[in-house]
Scaffold this active site. Structure first.
Site, PDB file in Angstrom:
ATOM      1  N   LYS A  56       1.204  -1.585  -0.094  1.00 20.50           N
ATOM      2  CA  LYS A  56      -0.352  -0.227   0.008  1.00 20.50           C
ATOM      3  C   LYS A  56       0.375   1.297   0.028  1.00 20.50           C
ATOM      4  CE  LYS A  56      -3.880  -1.807   2.390  1.00 20.50           C
ATOM      5  NZ  LYS A  56      -4.537  -1.430   1.535  1.00 20.50           N
ATOM      6  N   ARG A  78      -9.691 -11.080   2.189  1.00 20.23           N
ATOM      7  CA  ARG A  78     -11.271 -12.937   1.386  1.00 20.23           C
ATOM      8  C   ARG A  78     -10.573 -13.885   2.028  1.00 20.23           C
ATOM      9  NH1 ARG A  78     -11.683  -9.049  -3.775  1.00 20.23           N
ATOM     10  NH2 ARG A  78     -10.941  -8.279  -2.949  1.00 20.23           N
TER      11      ARG A  78
HETATM   12  N1  BES Z   1      -8.270  -3.801   4.375  1.00 16.87           N
HETATM   13  C1  BES Z   1      -8.290  -3.097   3.148  1.00 16.87           C
HETATM   14  C2  BES Z   1      -9.350  -2.729   2.957  1.00 16.87           C
HETATM   15  C3  BES Z   1      -8.989  -1.210   3.349  1.00 16.87           C
HETATM   16  C4  BES Z   1      -9.489  -0.005   2.837  1.00 16.87           C
HETATM   17  C5  BES Z   1     -10.114  -1.525   5.032  1.00 16.87           C
HETATM   18  C6  BES Z   1      -9.721   1.322   3.344  1.00 16.87           C
HETATM   19  C7  BES Z   1     -10.529  -0.242   5.313  1.00 16.87           C
HETATM   20  C8  BES Z   1     -10.440   0.978   4.800  1.00 16.87           C
HETATM   21  C9  BES Z   1      -7.793  -4.569   2.282  1.00 16.87           C
HETATM   22  O1  BES Z   1      -7.774  -5.632   2.352  1.00 16.87           O
HETATM   23  C10 BES Z   1      -7.675  -4.132   0.531  1.00 16.87           C
HETATM   24  O2  BES Z   1      -6.622  -3.370   1.201  1.00 16.87           O
HETATM   25  N2  BES Z   1      -9.042  -3.701  -0.383  1.00 16.87           N
HETATM   26  C11 BES Z   1      -8.255  -3.913  -1.447  1.00 16.87           C
HETATM   27  C12 BES Z   1      -8.683  -5.311  -2.552  1.00 16.87           C
HETATM   28  C13 BES Z   1      -7.875  -4.434  -4.158  1.00 16.87           C
HETATM   29  C14 BES Z   1      -7.156  -5.090  -4.467  1.00 16.87           C
HETATM   30  C15 BES Z   1      -8.720  -5.668  -4.895  1.00 16.87           C
HETATM   31  C16 BES Z   1      -8.585  -2.119  -2.472  1.00 16.87           C
HETATM   32  O3  BES Z   1     -10.241  -1.942  -1.887  1.00 16.87           O
HETATM   33  O4  BES Z   1      -7.825  -1.710  -2.536  1.00 16.87           O
HETATM   34 MN    MN Z   2      -5.362  -5.286   1.766  1.00 19.93          MN
END
Ligand code: BES
Ligand code: MN
Ligand code: ZN
Length: 489
Positions: free
Chosen positions: A266, A341
């Site tokens: 990230k 997931r």
């Molecule tokens: N934990 C994150 C989602 C999240 C985003 C939680 C903002 C709280 C606040 C999750 O694991 C994630 O990184 N999701 C990705 C999925 C994508 C790579 C398909 C996302 O939402 O960008």
């Molecule tokens: Mn994530």
């Protein structure tokens, strides 16, 4: 804080402040009638006015008027927000004790309003102060904690509703504390320890799987996520009641105690927030904690959390890897940041052995749901309209709202992989729904609801007056309500 519930009149309770919720364009209560002109306070929603009172027999010195807005738009959630605002006002002025009488409104159950009033007092008094004011005076505190608060109710039904709010608040506080705690100490092991305490207190069965235990169960999906972590991952299962004692309900929580994104790392900005990627698990633990105290009859509840860090390093799982989940489904990893997931896939598979009548999972799963729905309402994906209705109702009853997203067949198609059964991301389009479509493959075709709480798990700039910045504890009140509805109706 010493939380008291009393019957009778607020005028008889000794406190520094009496909170007076007032409807728009209606007369102010007798106690302030002599010191305020009728047009001096317009009772617009959440507007407050602090007034000095003449010294009386209860020694009280202040009244805090708070607007409820017009009666026609009144809801228990508006009461919760207005009283929450007033409680923050009391705290800001460092007045450390309050009394509030539950207002009456035609068409509303008095007990429901007592519950909402108590919710607001308890939730708005929350603070995470463990790491503040240790080496200095606490002069930088914006909101001083209350020493005591009294909610004045009309009758026994109101009193037990307020007491119920207090018990459930214990679970919300637990969830908030865990979400606010730094990731160095809020580890999977710590979540397992919390579960152990709950199991003891509630006489529940406890199973804790470590890496080895997960391997034995074939949990290749969460193990893939955990590969990059030195911290031991844990799958923790709490069982309340027994099979056959009422419906079997499985609660499943995402417990990523820190989500760096893994190899698909990230951006640095706001990455600190990813300590709260375990708020689904926290909601499940908070709910099980409340169950331990409430001990509802005719209910069999499985609470399971999939807990691990999502880190990167020489052992970390990689984009391109293919993982095999506990139910045999193979998953192509296209993005290691779509890890929640994967952790849920094995937990959903694991609960199948209990043949649950309903499965509800909670997860801070996607940024997409934050874009789509914002910070006031969670996203729901489901395979069962009746269960969805139950969850929605519990959400409406508690003010923890849910909004259904459409699980169209095309979105289920979208998660298919070219070389494995499914892939862990289908791209940006409809990201919150395709995440749900992924999870649906692990539902065992049982009634299942997925709640994406990414937008509501963390309160930004006081999204609601009863949830200040930080972990909101979203889901505990909704889940307890849902379970009580199963138990009682
Ligand atoms: N934990 C994150 C989602 C999240 C985003 C939680 C903002 C709280 C606040 C999750 O694991 C994630 O990184 N999701 C990705 C999925 C994508 C790579 C398909 C996302 O939402 O960008
Ligand atoms: Mn994530
Ligand atoms: Zn995550």
């Amino acid at each position: 804080m010493d939380f008291k519930v009393a019957t009778g009149s607020a005028g008889d309770v000794a406190a520094a402040v009496v909170i007076l919720p007032i409807f728009l364009d209606e007369q102010v209560p007798q106690i302030v009638a002599g010191i305020i002109e009728p047009d001096e306070f317009r009772a617009l929603m959440r507007k407050t006015l602090l007034l000095r009172l003449p010294e009386g027999k209860s020694g009280r010195r202040w009244a805090l008027l708070v607007g409820l807005g017009t009666r026609t738009r009144f809801t228990s959630e508006r009461l919760r927000r207005a009283v929450g605002e007033a409680v923050l006002g009391v705290r800001k002025h460092n007045l450390h004790s309050l009394v509030v009488e539950v207002p009456q409104a035609a068409g509303f159950d008095a007990a429901e309003l007592a519950r909402a009033t108590a919710d607001a007092v308890l939730l708005a008094n929350y603070g995470f102060e463990e790491f503040r004011g240790k080496g200095t005076t606490a002069d930088d505190t914006d909101y001083f904690p209350l020493e005591n608060a009294t909610v004045v109710v009309a009758d026994d039904a109101g009193a037990s509703a307020a007491r119920l709010a207090e018990t459930v608040y214990g679970g919300v506080k637990l969830a908030r504390d865990l979400g606010n705690e730094p990731p160095a100490t809020c580890t999977p092991t710590r979540l397992a320890e919390v579960a152990t305490e709950i199991a003891k207190r509630g006489g529940m069965q406890l199973t804790v799987l470590d890496r080895e235990g997960m391997r034995k169960n074939g949990m290749g999906a969460i193990l893939g996520v955990a590969q990059g972590a030195h911290e031991e991952p844990k799958v923790v299962v709490l069982e309340y009641g027994k099979k056959g004692q009422g419906p079997t309900v499985a609660l499943v929580g995402k417990g990523i105690t820190f989500d760096s994104g893994g190899i698909s790392i990230k951006p640095a900005e706001h990455m600190d927030l990813m300590k709260m990627d375990m708020m689904g698990a926290a909601a499940v633990l908070g709910t099980m904690s409340a169950l331990a105290d409430l001990k509802p009859a005719n209910l069999h509840v499985i609470g399971i959390i999939g807990a691990t860090e999502n880190l990167l390093g020489g052992n970390a799982y990689k984009p391109g890897d293919i993982l095999t989940a506990m139910n045999g489904i193979t998953i192509e990893v296209l993005n290691t940041d779509a890890e929640g997931r994967l952790a849920l896939a094995d937990c959903l598979s694991y609960v199948q052995q209990y043949e649950p009548d309903a499965i509800i999972d909670l997860a801070t799963l996607t940024g997409a749901v934050v874009v789509g729905l914002g910070n006031q309402i969670s996203g729901m994906v489901t395979n069962n309209a009746e269960l969805a209705q139950r969850v929605k109702q519990a959400g409406d009853e508690t003010g923890e709202l849910v909004w259904e997203l459409p699980l169209l067949p095309e979105y289920k198609e979208a998660v298919k992989s070219k070389i494995a059964d499914i892939r862990n991301t289908a791209g940006r389009a409809g990201g919150a729904i395709t995440a749900g479509a992924f999870l649906e493959r692990f539902s065992g075709n049982r009634p299942w609801v997925h709640l994406d709480i990414a937008g509501v798990a963390w309160a930004e700039e006081m999204a609601k007056p009863y949830a200040r910045e930080g972990a909101a504890g979203f889901g505990v009140r909704l889940l307890v309500q849902l379970l009580q509805n199963y138990s009682q109706r």
